[in-house]
Write an enzyme that holds these catalytic residues in place. Structure first.
Site, short mmCIF file in Angstrom:
data_model
loop_
_atom_site.label_atom_id
_atom_site.label_comp_id
_atom_site.label_asym_id
_atom_site.label_seq_id
_atom_site.Cartn_x
_atom_site.Cartn_y
_atom_site.Cartn_z
N ASP A 44 0.82 -1.22 0.00
CA ASP A 44 0.00 0.00 0.00
C ASP A 44 0.85 1.26 0.00
OD1 ASP A 44 -2.44 -1.39 0.10
OD2 ASP A 44 -2.25 -1.65 2.27
N THR A 45 2.10 1.16 0.45
CA THR A 45 2.99 2.31 0.52
C THR A 45 4.22 2.07 -0.35
OG1 THR A 45 2.27 2.83 2.78
CG2 THR A 45 4.35 3.78 2.05
#
Length: 235
Positions: A19-20
């Site tokens: 997600d990052t």
């Protein structure tokens, strides 16, 4: 272990897994003032997929505000303040002191470094001395008999300093050795950094004399130290 991606499915799986996404800047997003092909498109794709995008750099001579100017100039979307996306080692050092070790507000920092580091310390509400102060940017001999220790200095922060001199090293050494509780922080440990015309000594080379004289290693807030991740999480 590194894995070679060879199919569209491999890339899709990688995107779904995280997600990052964190990107270095020099040599990854750009070379000097030239943007690397495909950078804007990749970042736009990640944002469309609601991925969090962060930019990390060991350049401690520039503040996030200065770096934002370069992103804007090259046409790369990046945010500061509204949502922090740019993390330099100077900012990480300031956040480490303010949010990780929680340096008391009345305490100060002695700086070996440049205006970018000073700006980030100021933004975090940390008082400092040294750095770009003309009194410390001198080639005059250092006279220990005329030096008065500021009792409020609780940390020495060392970054790249193109005006490094014996006075700065001597003052930093006094703070570190006369006060056993004084923190020793380095923005990064890079021995060199790439300039447009070749390699030059980096921030790690600036802190090296202090490490040798003091006999202790500093806490490093730049890549690849996990301390930078602590600082990102702290914000």
């Amino acid at each position: 272990m590194s894995v070679r991606l060879s199919s569209t499915q491999d890339y899709a799986s990688l995107l779904d897994r995280y997600d990052t996404w964190m990107f270095d800047c020099d040599g990854v997003l750009w070379h000097g003032d030239r943007l690397i092909d495909g950078v804007v498109e990749v970042l736009e794709m990640l944002r469309r997929k609601n991925k969090k995008v962060l930019f990390v750099t060991n350049n401690a001579t520039k503040s996030r505000k200065s770096y934002k100017g370069k992103f804007d100039h090259l046409g790369v979307e990046a945010h500061v303040r509204s949502k922090d996306e740019i993390y330099g080692s100077a900012y990480a050092a300031a956040v480490y002191l303010s949010s990780v070790v929680k340096l008391p507000k009345q305490k100060k920092v002695y700086v070996i470094g440049q205006s970018g580091l000073e700006e980030e310390l100021h933004e975090e509400g940390i008082a400092f001395l040294g750095g770009t102060d003309p009194a410390d940017c001198t080639l005059a001999p250092f006279d220990l008999s005329n030096f008065e220790l500021d009792p409020d200095v609780a940390a020495v922060v060392c970054g790249l300093d193109t005006q490094i001199n014996y006075t700065k090293l001597s003052k930093a050494f006094q703070y570190l050795t006369r006060n056993p509780e004084c923190l020793f922080v380095a923005t990064n440990e890079d021995s060199t950094y790439p300039s447009a015309d070749g390699l030059l000594p980096g921030a790690g080379s600036i802190s090296a004399p202090l490490r040798y004289a003091h006999g202790k290693d500093p806490v490093c807030t730049g890549k690849p130290s996990s301390t930078m991740l602590d600082c990102i999480n702290a914000k």
